[in-house]
Scaffold this active site. Sequence first.
Site, PDB file in Angstrom:
ATOM      1  N   ASP A   1       0.901  -1.038  -0.015  1.00  0.00           N
ATOM      2  CA  ASP A   1       0.484   0.017  -0.432  1.00  0.00           C
ATOM      3  C   ASP A   1       0.630   1.009  -0.176  1.00  0.00           C
ATOM      4  OD1 ASP A   1      -2.178   1.703   0.131  1.00  0.00           O
ATOM      5  OD2 ASP A   1      -2.696   0.805   2.140  1.00  0.00           O
TER       6      ASP A   1
ATOM      7  N   ASP B   1      -2.209   5.460  -6.133  1.00  0.00           N
ATOM      8  CA  ASP B   1      -2.437   5.261  -4.883  1.00  0.00           C
ATOM      9  C   ASP B   1      -3.060   3.421  -4.741  1.00  0.00           C
ATOM     10  OD1 ASP B   1      -2.748   3.889  -2.082  1.00  0.00           O
ATOM     11  OD2 ASP B   1      -4.916   4.434  -2.415  1.00  0.00           O
TER      12      ASP B   1
END
Length: 637
Positions: free
Chosen positions: A96, A292
């Site tokens: 992430d 992201d």
Amino acid sequence: MDLPSLLFLILFTLSLFSDLTAADKALDLAAESGMIFPLSYSSLPPRVEDFRRRRLHQSQLPNAHMKLYDDLLANGYYTTRLLIGTPPQEFALIVDTGSTVTYVPCSTCKHCGKHQDPKFQPELSTTYEAVKCNPDCNCDDDGKLCIYERRYAEMSSSSGVLSEDLMSFGNESQLSPQRAVFGCENAETGDLFSQRADGIMGLGRGKLSIVDQLVDKGVIDDSFSLCYGGMEVGGGAMVLGKISPPAGMVFARSDPFRSPYYNIDLKQMHVAGKSLKLNPKVFNGKHGTVLDSGTTYAYFPKEAFNAIKDAVIKEIPSLKRIHGPDPNYDDICFSGAGREVAEIHNFFPEIAMEFGNHQKLILSPENYLFRHTKVRGAYCLGIFPDRDSTTLLGGIVVRNTLVTYDRENDKLGFLKTNCSDLWRRLASPPDSPAPTSPVTQNKSSHISPSPSPVSSESPTVDLPGVFRIGVITFEVLISVNNSSMKPNFSEMADFIAHELEIQSSQVRLLSIKTSGNEYRLKWGIYPPQSSEYISNNTAVNIMSLLKENKLRLPGQFGSYKLLEWKAEQKRKQSWWEKHLLGVVGGVMISLLVTSVMVKLALVWRRRQQEEATYEPVSAAVKEQELQPLSSSETSNA
């Protein structure tokens, strides 16, 4: 107080106030957004000194090659395997770039979900230490230990104790194990509680980020790269550290002072080669345009979304608009694009993202579409309108794209490539030193994986000399959430083949045993059609994955457990063994032919004899004289 001291105090106070204000703004922005952004931070953004210091690293440092697992759309994320502690305990962590903390559930956790690996047990690690309370962290109520807490916009959260231990990055890593700070979870909620993955690997900008920690130690360059697999392929590769930019890589500037996230200077969008003529400011609201990896789809401000949607629809007049797979969402879907993924390029246009330097990243249909789960040959737009002015580019946009986060030079690089092939190129060369775990000749290897921690040395299977593996079998136990939902075994075979890096035709389902919502499956791995044996390198790789219990299946098949595996060596046959069947067949045929010939000869001979003694009824009979009676017969007469 003298003047210099007074000036220093004033500057320090202003700097601290500015940083805290920026952090508060980040909290407000994230709270208003429906996107998955961390809502709180335990550390301030990197300072100018940090960036200048990192640029002093000019030498080529080692890096960590790490494989990615799972599938973006099936699971909602990609994971990698990280080993923590001594001896190491292995975990599947979501990669992430929007998070700054790496955390795993600990044995002390009172409210953690059931994940694919056992919880981390600090008491079993000889190198574990909890981080003591200090001025740079938030402390627990007792003022003894540092704690962390992360809240996400989809209402999930993670909290626990900050800890430090040895981290290992896998067998393919050039980087030796390093001590690093991570979160030892004591509680988790929402999606973090229910997800199959164990935790999060934070790659964002921040002091607790695993990237920042390794860079601060001077063990890697200030860069990392991610490469996600294509549509319905899954997997991929990750590199912590610097790689040489490949030819053809497109770059976009990333401003670390613009936001704490990895942003790019997106200026314009093109569909089928035609500019949408949007005002560039539309992509520069709030956080700007953010990349992201923890987000699945792409979200654009409403103005940009409508322009992209209308332009795509205009290019596909032959396709039929249909409803999406979930009636709760207003997905934009189309049917009639062919049943094979390769065919979508014939129907849907390419989309280009133009950056501030006028370089363009081309998005193929797989970078903005997802397959309709209920209609064959139908696809839906993987881009959606966002309620605020941030442009958020999730993992779908960079499928089969190597993305280099060059933090040292404040830029992101993009290169379209086959990420599965990239992992094979990054993997260790076949002539690397052979591990030591011999398998005795003419015997089979058996192993049942256990939840105990994986040994740090994790030896692969090594067979002495030239060996011949004819088949590798293994059994897995699949548990599905719904007993009426039957796993797609054909799709599972394809995933197994991809995971083991072999052809799908080599994977065969040998047996199925069912009990309620559990399936016990026996799989066989066979040589390619043109070969008699599985190649040495392939066999070693497969047995290594099975031995170390690293075979990973997507969560869409439910939870699973590897029960046992067996590698059967195929002994070299003698000439008689190879040709026995042919010899026996030849003998049988010879005997049959001989028997038939003998019978035919006997029949022919009998017919010849019958023809020699036969006389027609009308034929004249030669008269013969009567022989005189003997004297004895005459006298008696």
